[in-house]
Design a protein around this motif. Structure first.
Motif, PDB file in Angstrom:
ATOM      1  N   PHE A  30     -39.392  40.937  48.557  1.00  0.00           N
ATOM      2  CA  PHE A  30     -40.119  41.730  47.593  1.00  0.00           C
ATOM      3  C   PHE A  30     -39.257  42.801  47.076  1.00  0.00           C
ATOM      4  O   PHE A  30     -39.333  43.085  46.080  1.00  0.00           O
ATOM      5  CB  PHE A  30     -41.324  42.451  48.345  1.00  0.00           C
ATOM      6  N   ILE A  31     -38.281  43.278  47.909  1.00  0.00           N
ATOM      7  CA  ILE A  31     -37.174  44.282  47.433  1.00  0.00           C
ATOM      8  C   ILE A  31     -36.510  43.510  46.274  1.00  0.00           C
ATOM      9  O   ILE A  31     -36.119  44.261  45.354  1.00  0.00           O
ATOM     10  CB  ILE A  31     -36.553  44.918  48.390  1.00  0.00           C
ATOM     11  N   ASP A  32     -35.802  42.444  46.773  1.00  0.00           N
ATOM     12  CA  ASP A  32     -35.150  41.738  45.614  1.00  0.00           C
ATOM     13  C   ASP A  32     -35.805  41.240  44.447  1.00  0.00           C
ATOM     14  O   ASP A  32     -35.239  41.577  43.290  1.00  0.00           O
ATOM     15  CB  ASP A  32     -34.702  40.245  46.390  1.00  0.00           C
ATOM     16  N   MET A  33     -37.146  41.100  44.569  1.00  0.00           N
ATOM     17  CA  MET A  33     -37.926  40.749  43.226  1.00  0.00           C
ATOM     18  C   MET A  33     -37.916  42.092  42.222  1.00  0.00           C
ATOM     19  O   MET A  33     -37.945  41.914  41.256  1.00  0.00           O
ATOM     20  CB  MET A  33     -39.233  40.183  43.462  1.00  0.00           C
ATOM     21  N   LEU A  34     -38.240  43.222  43.118  1.00  0.00           N
ATOM     22  CA  LEU A  34     -38.188  44.510  42.511  1.00  0.00           C
ATOM     23  C   LEU A  34     -36.953  44.673  41.699  1.00  0.00           C
ATOM     24  O   LEU A  34     -36.673  45.232  40.535  1.00  0.00           O
ATOM     25  CB  LEU A  34     -38.629  45.818  43.368  1.00  0.00           C
ATOM     26  N   ARG A  35     -35.735  44.538  42.607  1.00  0.00           N
ATOM     27  CA  ARG A  35     -34.476  44.686  41.826  1.00  0.00           C
ATOM     28  C   ARG A  35     -34.227  43.675  40.714  1.00  0.00           C
ATOM     29  O   ARG A  35     -33.639  44.145  39.774  1.00  0.00           O
ATOM     30  CB  ARG A  35     -33.286  44.442  42.853  1.00  0.00           C
ATOM     31  N   VAL A  36     -34.620  42.423  40.867  1.00  0.00           N
ATOM     32  CA  VAL A  36     -34.463  41.628  39.585  1.00  0.00           C
ATOM     33  C   VAL A  36     -35.246  41.980  38.449  1.00  0.00           C
ATOM     34  O   VAL A  36     -34.871  41.995  37.367  1.00  0.00           O
ATOM     35  CB  VAL A  36     -34.785  40.030  40.291  1.00  0.00           C
ATOM     36  N   ILE A  41     -35.526  44.274  32.826  1.00  0.00           N
ATOM     37  CA  ILE A  41     -35.932  45.117  32.193  1.00  0.00           C
ATOM     38  C   ILE A  41     -34.593  45.804  31.361  1.00  0.00           C
ATOM     39  O   ILE A  41     -34.643  46.025  30.219  1.00  0.00           O
ATOM     40  CB  ILE A  41     -36.810  46.266  32.688  1.00  0.00           C
ATOM     41  N   ALA A  42     -33.589  45.858  32.246  1.00  0.00           N
ATOM     42  CA  ALA A  42     -32.278  46.654  31.903  1.00  0.00           C
ATOM     43  C   ALA A  42     -31.621  45.558  30.783  1.00  0.00           C
ATOM     44  O   ALA A  42     -30.311  46.227  30.244  1.00  0.00           O
ATOM     45  CB  ALA A  42     -31.761  46.968  32.900  1.00  0.00           C
ATOM     46  N   GLY A  43     -31.951  44.582  30.879  1.00  0.00           N
ATOM     47  CA  GLY A  43     -31.119  43.480  30.137  1.00  0.00           C
ATOM     48  C   GLY A  43     -29.975  42.706  30.701  1.00  0.00           C
ATOM     49  O   GLY A  43     -29.011  42.217  30.138  1.00  0.00           O
ATOM     50  N   ALA A  44     -30.235  42.576  32.164  1.00  0.00           N
ATOM     51  CA  ALA A  44     -28.880  41.951  32.811  1.00  0.00           C
ATOM     52  C   ALA A  44     -29.202  40.438  32.737  1.00  0.00           C
ATOM     53  O   ALA A  44     -30.098  39.931  32.725  1.00  0.00           O
ATOM     54  CB  ALA A  44     -29.079  42.260  34.270  1.00  0.00           C
ATOM     55  N   SER A  45     -28.099  39.818  32.840  1.00  0.00           N
ATOM     56  CA  SER A  45     -28.047  38.171  32.779  1.00  0.00           C
ATOM     57  C   SER A  45     -28.101  37.744  34.196  1.00  0.00           C
ATOM     58  O   SER A  45     -28.240  38.521  35.182  1.00  0.00           O
ATOM     59  CB  SER A  45     -26.424  37.948  32.294  1.00  0.00           C
ATOM     60  N   LEU A  46     -28.405  36.644  34.112  1.00  0.00           N
ATOM     61  CA  LEU A  46     -28.616  36.020  35.617  1.00  0.00           C
ATOM     62  C   LEU A  46     -27.537  36.026  36.409  1.00  0.00           C
ATOM     63  O   LEU A  46     -27.335  36.247  37.569  1.00  0.00           O
ATOM     64  CB  LEU A  46     -28.842  34.412  35.473  1.00  0.00           C
ATOM     65  N   SER A  47     -26.221  35.919  35.900  1.00  0.00           N
ATOM     66  CA  SER A  47     -24.883  36.092  36.686  1.00  0.00           C
ATOM     67  C   SER A  47     -24.753  37.633  37.119  1.00  0.00           C
ATOM     68  O   SER A  47     -24.261  37.919  38.201  1.00  0.00           O
ATOM     69  CB  SER A  47     -23.722  35.536  35.981  1.00  0.00           C
ATOM     70  N   ASP A  48     -25.123  38.560  36.363  1.00  0.00           N
ATOM     71  CA  ASP A  48     -25.445  39.970  36.803  1.00  0.00           C
ATOM     72  C   ASP A  48     -26.206  40.246  38.018  1.00  0.00           C
ATOM     73  O   ASP A  48     -25.820  40.900  38.738  1.00  0.00           O
ATOM     74  CB  ASP A  48     -25.545  41.002  35.579  1.00  0.00           C
ATOM     75  N   LEU A  49     -27.476  39.486  37.840  1.00  0.00           N
ATOM     76  CA  LEU A  49     -28.345  39.758  39.091  1.00  0.00           C
ATOM     77  C   LEU A  49     -27.756  39.198  40.209  1.00  0.00           C
ATOM     78  O   LEU A  49     -27.872  39.635  41.295  1.00  0.00           O
ATOM     79  CB  LEU A  49     -29.813  38.941  38.558  1.00  0.00           C
TER      80      LEU A  49
END
Length: 94
Positions: A30-36, A41-49
């Motif tokens: 759940f914490i990882d889902m919140l971070r994702v 929302i901030a516009g991060a790419s999948l590789s950034d995540l």
């Protein structure tokens, strides 16, 4: 029976007994889902995540091509979007 043990421990010690409130094994997910969700929302790419969640070792080309890592991040993105779309209500019910 557990609620009664919690009440008795609270009455005896005037504080909650940590041993009677075990952590939820799903909490890390759940914490990882919140971070994702925040990253999306901030516009991060999948590789950034992936780099933020799983470390800077993801930066090399071999790790970036890893299908399992890509699938893990995509699942987290899908679950984070579902949670933000109202799935969090199911957590509150159960």
């Amino acid at each position: 029976m557990l609620p009664l043990r919690r009440l008795l421990a609270l009455c005896d010690n005037r504080r909650f007994a940590v041993s009677l409130f075990p952590g939820d094994p799903k909490m890390g997910r759940f914490i990882d889902m919140l971070r994702v969700h925040d990253g999306l929302i901030a516009g991060a790419s999948l590789s950034d995540l992936a780099e933020v969640l799983y470390g800077t070792a993801v930066g090399d080309a071999k790790a970036r091509r890893s299908d399992s890592l890509r699938s893990r991040v995509r699942r987290l993105v899908r679950e984070a979007r579902a949670m933000a779309a109202g799935g969090y209500r199911d957590l509150m019910r159960g």
